[in-house]
Design an enzyme around this catalytic site. Structure first.
Site, short mmCIF file in Angstrom:
data_model
loop_
_atom_site.label_atom_id
_atom_site.label_comp_id
_atom_site.label_asym_id
_atom_site.label_seq_id
_atom_site.Cartn_x
_atom_site.Cartn_y
_atom_site.Cartn_z
N ASP A 184 12.32 3.26 2.79
CA ASP A 184 11.66 3.05 3.59
C ASP A 184 12.67 3.03 4.89
O ASP A 184 11.80 3.64 6.63
CB ASP A 184 10.54 2.67 3.41
CG ASP A 184 10.87 1.12 3.64
OD1 ASP A 184 11.90 0.97 3.06
OD2 ASP A 184 9.36 0.67 2.79
N SER A 218 0.96 -0.72 -0.35
CA SER A 218 -0.12 0.02 -0.51
C SER A 218 1.38 1.01 0.16
O SER A 218 2.34 0.91 0.42
CB SER A 218 -1.15 0.17 1.70
OG SER A 218 -0.60 -0.16 2.59
N ARG A 224 0.60 5.70 0.64
CA ARG A 224 0.20 6.79 1.74
C ARG A 224 0.40 8.04 1.37
O ARG A 224 2.31 7.90 1.24
CB ARG A 224 -0.03 6.27 2.35
CG ARG A 224 0.87 6.85 3.92
CD ARG A 224 1.40 5.14 4.69
NE ARG A 224 1.43 4.05 4.31
CZ ARG A 224 1.46 2.74 4.58
NH1 ARG A 224 2.47 3.27 5.50
NH2 ARG A 224 2.11 1.90 3.57
#
Length: 475
Positions: free
Chosen positions: A237, A18, A20
């Site tokens: 990340d 996912s 965001r």
């Protein structure tokens, strides 16, 4: 006139399942995240039968998320982008050519064979400091068709920044995961690239976290509705997540837990010993030149894939907290398996694959879904505990606490099992560590923490705003 000490930035945080867009409110005693947009991500089968990312859709989601962010907060000072590592897109004539390959595509096996035939892994490790992962970028580059025709090959965050601003750069923390950055100098190893037949021209100039990349231009600027600045962050990340780990002691370990569990310690210099290589520990670039000395452990991917299979069988969603509560109540012996077994790395019927592994080792196969979930979680925790112990041994540190950040911090069963199996206290949180680290590096680049703000300054802000949940080892 006093310098500004507060403001709002936007974090684009892209994960393997996912993505965001979040707003970060920083300063005046405040450190707060606000969710703006969330959207799905994942592998898709391309016309060539290979696994790719639907990058075009992902980019549209990003732009729409930024548009919504601006509509909520017109005073946004900048954008930072982070994502998973190793995957890239080719840029030709100012455009992205084809959808990027997904790191789980089978093509990488041929790349491993081709690379190691020219440069043995022992030498690779000495030069790039990276653990062996069959999907590292250099293996992908070697089997990439038409790479020499590209103007640049940009990792995913750099590819997004290119589309937003036109900047062609490679942020250093993510570049360190390609296998083509010298572990000692932090610069591109162009000699290694030449040995492997990789054209060094596709390697963009390296920049550090905090660098100002430019402002939104063209269609992106028009759609988002503001000339927002893009600031480089720890674009891998995990690099961003580690910025937001509120390390409580000098001998703390961390686990950034999501699809993967990145288990390690922060160092000032790399460790490229034979023992580190044999243990498959990696030396990846961190913010401010720190080294993320860590080991990849398969994380919540195993559980999410199992749940996906069960949902397909039921034709209905499964409530994960309810499943985990039932798993916590399971008593008796819990069968364990190797969470890093390569047979469990691809999408598919995870419960059946795990059952086959358990049967192979003559271990009992759980008879219920809660028992199966318990076996999965305990196996992940056992792998975490082993990696923490190995990190301590390889760095001659006596690890005294484990910080768990990311989605895994919400999994009470996993946190407690990790404490129990490691014999160490676990401090869980923050959950949105990656987005927080992204926000904090941008805020520091704007001077909101003062001129001499260090990583420790940023981590103190995290600890004050997001007190962790503590799990003590039992028995």
């Amino acid at each position: 006139m006093t310098a500004q000490t507060h403001g709002i930035v936007a974090a684009v945080d892209l994960g393997a399942t996912s993505g965001r867009v979040m707003l970060g409110h920083v300063g005046d005693g405040e450190l707060r995240l606000e969710s703006v947009a969330r959207f799905p991500n994942g592998p898709v089968e391309g016309p060539d039968g290979a696994l790719h990312w639907d990058f075009s859709a992902l980019y549209r989601h990003i732009v729409e998320g930024l548009r919504e962010a601006v509509s909520r907060e017109p005073s946004i000072a900048s954008i930072g982008i982070d994502s998973w590592a190793v995957d890239y897109g080719k840029v030709v004539g100012g455009e992205v050519l084809d959808e990027p390959f997904h790191y789980r595509d089978e093509r990488t096996a041929a790349g491993v064979e081709a690379v190691h035939a020219k440069v043995p892994f022992e030498e690779l490790y000495r030069r790039n400091g990276l653990q062996f992962l069959p999907f590292n970028t250099l293996y992908q580059f070697v089997v990439e068709r038409g790479l020499s025709d590209a103007d640049a090959a940009l990792l995913i965050p750099d590819l997004v920044a290119f589309l937003l601003t036109g900047a062609v750069v490679a942020e250093r923390t993510n570049a360190s995961t390609t296998g083509l950055v010298d572990v000692t100098t932090g610069e591109w190893d162009t000699a290694l690239a030449a040995e492997l037949g990789i054209p060094h021209e596709v390697l963009a100039p390296l920049v550090d976290p905090g660098a100002h990349l430019g402002t939104l231009a063209g269609a992106a600027r028009e759609r988002v509705g503001a000339p927002l600045e893009v600031v480089a962050v720890g674009s891998h990340d995990t690099a961003s997540a580690v910025v937001a780990v509120p390390l409580s002691t000098p001998h703390a370990a961390y686990i950034s837990c999501g699809t993967w569990g990145l288990v390690g310690v922060e160092l000032d210099a790399p460790v490229v010993s034979d023992a580190a290589r044999e243990a498959n520990f990696t030396n990846e670039g961190g913010v401010d030149g720190r080294v993320r000395f860590l080991h990849n452990v398969t994380g919540l991917w195993l559980l999410s894939e199992a749940v996906r299979t069960w949902e397909a069988e039921d034709g209905a969603p499964i409530d994960l907290p309810t499943l985990l509560d039932a798993a916590s109540a399971v008593t008796g012996e819990v069968a364990l398996f190797d969470a890093n077994d390569p047979r469990l790395s691809a999408p598919g019927d995870m419960p059946a694959r795990i059952a086959a592994v358990l049967e192979e080792q003559a271990a009992p196969v759980p008879a219920s879904r809660p028992a199966f979930a318990r076996t999965i979680v305990e196996s992940i925790a056992a792998a975490f505990a082993d990696a923490v112990a190995t990190a301590g041994r390889l760095t001659d540190r006596e690890i005294d606490v484990i910080h768990v950040v990311g989605g895994g911090a919400l999994n009470r069963l996993l946190c407690q099992a990790t404490a129990d199996r490691s014999g160490l206290p676990v401090l869980a949180g923050p959950v949105e560590a990656t987005a927080l680290g992204n926000v904090l590096v941008q805020a520091r680049a704007h001077g909101w923490f003062g001129e001499d703000a260090t990583l420790e300054t940023l981590r103190a802000a995290v600890a004050a705003s997001f007190p962790p949940v503590r799990y003590e080892p039992r028995g």
